[in-house]
Design an enzyme around this catalytic site. Structure first.
Site, PDB file in Angstrom:
ATOM      1  N   ARG A  50      51.313 -10.254 -13.999  1.00 17.98           N
ATOM      2  CA  ARG A  50      52.007 -11.125 -14.965  1.00 17.98           C
ATOM      3  C   ARG A  50      53.407 -10.568 -15.185  1.00 17.98           C
ATOM      4  NH1 ARG A  50      48.671 -12.027 -19.861  1.00 17.98           N
ATOM      5  NH2 ARG A  50      47.960 -13.869 -18.756  1.00 17.98           N
ATOM      6  N   THR A  99      49.602  -5.597 -12.054  1.00 14.26           N
ATOM      7  CA  THR A  99      51.025  -5.473 -12.398  1.00 14.26           C
ATOM      8  C   THR A  99      51.358  -6.249 -13.672  1.00 14.26           C
ATOM      9  OG1 THR A  99      51.435  -7.288 -10.856  1.00 14.26           O
ATOM     10  CG2 THR A  99      51.929  -5.068 -10.077  1.00 14.26           C
ATOM     11  N   ARG A 100      52.363  -5.731 -14.379  1.00 16.80           N
ATOM     12  CA  ARG A 100      52.842  -6.350 -15.621  1.00 16.80           C
ATOM     13  C   ARG A 100      54.338  -6.081 -15.764  1.00 16.80           C
ATOM     14  NH1 ARG A 100      48.474  -7.887 -15.374  1.00 16.80           N
ATOM     15  NH2 ARG A 100      46.866  -8.171 -16.949  1.00 16.80           N
ATOM     16  N   GLY A 156      45.190  -7.816 -30.152  1.00 13.86           N
ATOM     17  CA  GLY A 156      45.055  -6.417 -29.754  1.00 13.86           C
ATOM     18  C   GLY A 156      45.295  -6.300 -28.266  1.00 13.86           C
ATOM     19  N   TYR A 178      42.025 -15.649 -26.724  1.00 17.11           N
ATOM     20  CA  TYR A 178      43.312 -15.372 -27.393  1.00 17.11           C
ATOM     21  C   TYR A 178      44.394 -16.307 -26.820  1.00 17.11           C
ATOM     22  CZ  TYR A 178      47.672 -12.786 -28.333  1.00 17.11           C
ATOM     23  OH  TYR A 178      48.955 -12.437 -28.699  1.00 17.11           O
TER      24      TYR A 178
HETATM   25  P1  NAD Z   1      50.399  -6.892 -34.817  1.00 13.72           P
HETATM   26  O1  NAD Z   1      48.929  -6.966 -34.687  1.00 13.72           O
HETATM   27  O2  NAD Z   1      51.037  -5.550 -34.890  1.00 13.72           O
HETATM   28  O3  NAD Z   1      50.888  -7.748 -36.077  1.00 13.72           O
HETATM   29  C1  NAD Z   1      50.194  -8.869 -36.534  1.00 13.72           C
HETATM   30  C2  NAD Z   1      50.061  -8.705 -38.036  1.00 13.72           C
HETATM   31  O4  NAD Z   1      49.370  -9.849 -38.553  1.00 13.72           O
HETATM   32  C3  NAD Z   1      49.246  -7.467 -38.427  1.00 13.72           C
HETATM   33  O5  NAD Z   1      49.996  -6.607 -39.259  1.00 13.72           O
HETATM   34  C4  NAD Z   1      48.052  -8.045 -39.161  1.00 13.72           C
HETATM   35  O6  NAD Z   1      47.608  -7.254 -40.259  1.00 13.72           O
HETATM   36  C5  NAD Z   1      48.607  -9.380 -39.639  1.00 13.72           C
HETATM   37  N1  NAD Z   1      47.508 -10.301 -39.934  1.00 13.72           N
HETATM   38  C6  NAD Z   1      46.414 -10.559 -39.184  1.00 13.72           C
HETATM   39  N2  NAD Z   1      45.588 -11.385 -39.837  1.00 13.72           N
HETATM   40  C7  NAD Z   1      46.181 -11.656 -41.028  1.00 13.72           C
HETATM   41  C8  NAD Z   1      45.807 -12.431 -42.143  1.00 13.72           C
HETATM   42  N3  NAD Z   1      44.644 -13.101 -42.161  1.00 13.72           N
HETATM   43  N4  NAD Z   1      46.639 -12.490 -43.204  1.00 13.72           N
HETATM   44  C9  NAD Z   1      47.820 -11.791 -43.211  1.00 13.72           C
HETATM   45  N5  NAD Z   1      48.228 -11.045 -42.178  1.00 13.72           N
HETATM   46  C10 NAD Z   1      47.418 -10.973 -41.090  1.00 13.72           C
HETATM   47  O7  NAD Z   1      51.002  -7.731 -33.597  1.00 13.72           O
HETATM   48  P2  NAD Z   1      52.496  -7.788 -33.057  1.00 13.72           P
HETATM   49  O8  NAD Z   1      52.528  -7.041 -31.791  1.00 13.72           O
HETATM   50  O9  NAD Z   1      53.442  -7.456 -34.139  1.00 13.72           O
HETATM   51  O10 NAD Z   1      52.588  -9.330 -32.692  1.00 13.72           O
HETATM   52  C11 NAD Z   1      53.158 -10.287 -33.566  1.00 13.72           C
HETATM   53  C12 NAD Z   1      52.872 -11.669 -33.018  1.00 13.72           C
HETATM   54  O11 NAD Z   1      53.369 -11.789 -31.692  1.00 13.72           O
HETATM   55  C13 NAD Z   1      51.382 -12.011 -32.962  1.00 13.72           C
HETATM   56  O12 NAD Z   1      51.220 -13.372 -33.253  1.00 13.72           O
HETATM   57  C14 NAD Z   1      51.037 -11.776 -31.501  1.00 13.72           C
HETATM   58  O13 NAD Z   1      49.939 -12.549 -31.094  1.00 13.72           O
HETATM   59  C15 NAD Z   1      52.324 -12.191 -30.827  1.00 13.72           C
HETATM   60  N6  NAD Z   1      52.478 -11.538 -29.510  1.00 13.72           N
HETATM   61  C16 NAD Z   1      52.719 -10.201 -29.448  1.00 13.72           C
HETATM   62  C17 NAD Z   1      52.845  -9.595 -28.192  1.00 13.72           C
HETATM   63  C18 NAD Z   1      53.108  -8.116 -28.061  1.00 13.72           C
HETATM   64  O14 NAD Z   1      53.201  -7.646 -26.943  1.00 13.72           O
HETATM   65  N7  NAD Z   1      53.220  -7.371 -29.138  1.00 13.72           N
HETATM   66  C19 NAD Z   1      52.726 -10.357 -27.025  1.00 13.72           C
HETATM   67  C20 NAD Z   1      52.482 -11.714 -27.147  1.00 13.72           C
HETATM   68  C21 NAD Z   1      52.375 -12.303 -28.395  1.00 13.72           C
END
Ligand code: NAD
Length: 328
Positions: free
Chosen positions: A291, A227-228, A83, A157
């Site tokens: 970052r 900043t980001r 999140g 995280y």
């Molecule tokens: P998101 O939260 O929208 O998507 C993650 C999905 O995983 C969700 O739909 C959630 O329901 C699903 N999920 C969680 N627990 C689960 C479980 N036990 N079984 C099945 N599904 C499950 O996040 P996102 O923004 O789409 O990110 C995707 C990936 O990229 C994640 O691993 C996140 O940590 C990584 N990430 C995202 C960002 C970003 O800025 N969006 C940045 C760094 C890393």
């Protein structure tokens, strides 16, 4: 971009109902490959368009084994408990963040070995793995891939993501699994949640500006000078597809180098809205002081750089959130 996959290609997207998963499947669809999506939920804002879609809890090994009754050529592992700052930095979700994502990754790797998976397995890591001590100055920040160690992420995280990078790398080393790992840096755009507590700064700011009336004040967490950099989702998917087709088997940044303070981002969104609004900085979770992605490695190895500048991406995102809010 060329059609990277053909209709014989079988793709599994884990986390298919999330922000990046939904956008990835939209991009894969015209390539006519066979797409299997898995998530705890369906996409929040659109109908899923995968060829098959299963609601499964990836923390449960029996459910994961069922998904692996078939063979796949490519797996995109995007599922995680995650999140925005309010969710990650409050400390209230640390145990869940670490437990849930660890279980997901352990089950997937266990299944991949049992099924003698021969394809390519992508894992989504994060810029949150980078050490806090390199990100304390709002003008200068170091997120070069090699700076990850000695490790000191500022959140559980980030620690879990770093552990998972090592987990996937160990499975590559000992079980010969072909892996790709990206460290995503603040991805934003349509299909991302914008309310409820798990939203990230760009979407939260758009929502606040959209909901504010002319002359009102929006609240921004921290002094606003943190900043980001933010990467528009279409650029993220371009880079991700380049990476999965490349031979690069170690973690690589996928992000933007266009750094901006959070107050300036808020001013940009206010400008997009055409309203006259004020900004009030209040106490709130901010994460590291600064970052930004370091794209030297990805430019060199994959010849990739973002094509959408921040303002263009924010305008599209703002319009998309506005439409969703108008519908309610
Ligand atoms: P998101 O939260 O929208 O998507 C993650 C999905 O995983 C969700 O739909 C959630 O329901 C699903 N999920 C969680 N627990 C689960 C479980 N036990 N079984 C099945 N599904 C499950 O996040 P996102 O923004 O789409 O990110 C995707 C990936 O990229 C994640 O691993 C996140 O940590 C990584 N990430 C995202 C960002 C970003 O800025 N969006 C940045 C760094 C890393």
């Amino acid at each position: 971009m060329d059609l990277l996959f053909n209709k014989k290609t079988k793709v599994l997207v884990l986390g298919a109902g999330g922000f990046i998963g939904t956008n990835l499947i939209k991009r894969l669809k015209p390539m006519n490959c066979h797409i299997t999506g898995v998530d705890l939920k369906y996409p929040d804002f659109s109908e899923h368009i995968a060829d098959e879609y299963f609601i499964n809890d990836l923390r449960n090994s029996t459910e994961v084994d069922l998904i692996f009754n078939k063979t796949y050529d490519y797996i995109f592992q995007l599922a995680a408990d995650m999140g925005g700052a309010g969710y990650v930095f409050s400390g209230k979700n640390d145990a869940d963040l670490m437990y849930n994502s660890s279980m997901i990754n352990l089950n997937i790797l266990n299944a991949v070995v049992k099924k003698e998976f021969k394809g390519v397995l992508f894992y989504a890591s994060s810029a949150c793995i980078y050490p806090e001590h390199n990100q304390t100055d709002s003008e200068n920040t170091n997120c070069e891939e090699s700076s990850a160690y000695p490790a000191n992420p500022d959140s559980e995280y980030g620690w879990e993501k770093l552990y998972a990078e090592r987990l996937y790398t160990s499975f590559k080393r000992n079980y010969n699994i072909s892996i790709r790992i990206a460290r995503f840096h603040n991805i934003f755009g349509p299909e991302g949640i914008f309310e409820g507590g798990k939203e990230k700064a760009p979407a939260a700011i758009c929502r606040k500006v959209i909901k504010a009336k002319e002359g009102e004040t929006i609240e921004i967490w921290g002094d606003g000078m943190q900043t980001r950099s933010f990467l528009y989702i279409d650029d993220c998917i371009d880079a991700l597809l380049k990476l999965i087709k490349s031979p690069v088997e170690y973690p690589i940044n996928i992000g933007s180098e266009e750094m901006i303070s959070i107050n300036d981002l808020a001013k940009m969104v206010i400008g997009i809205s055409g309203k006259k609004l004020h900004i009030k900085n209040i106490e709130g979770f901010q994460g590291v002081r600064s970052r930004s992605s370091d794209n030297r490695m990805i430019e060199k190895l994959l010849h990739w750089q973002p094509t959408n500048n921040l303002e263009v991406g924010m305008k599209t995102t703002y319009d998309w959130i506005q439409k969703k809010i108008d519908l309610n």
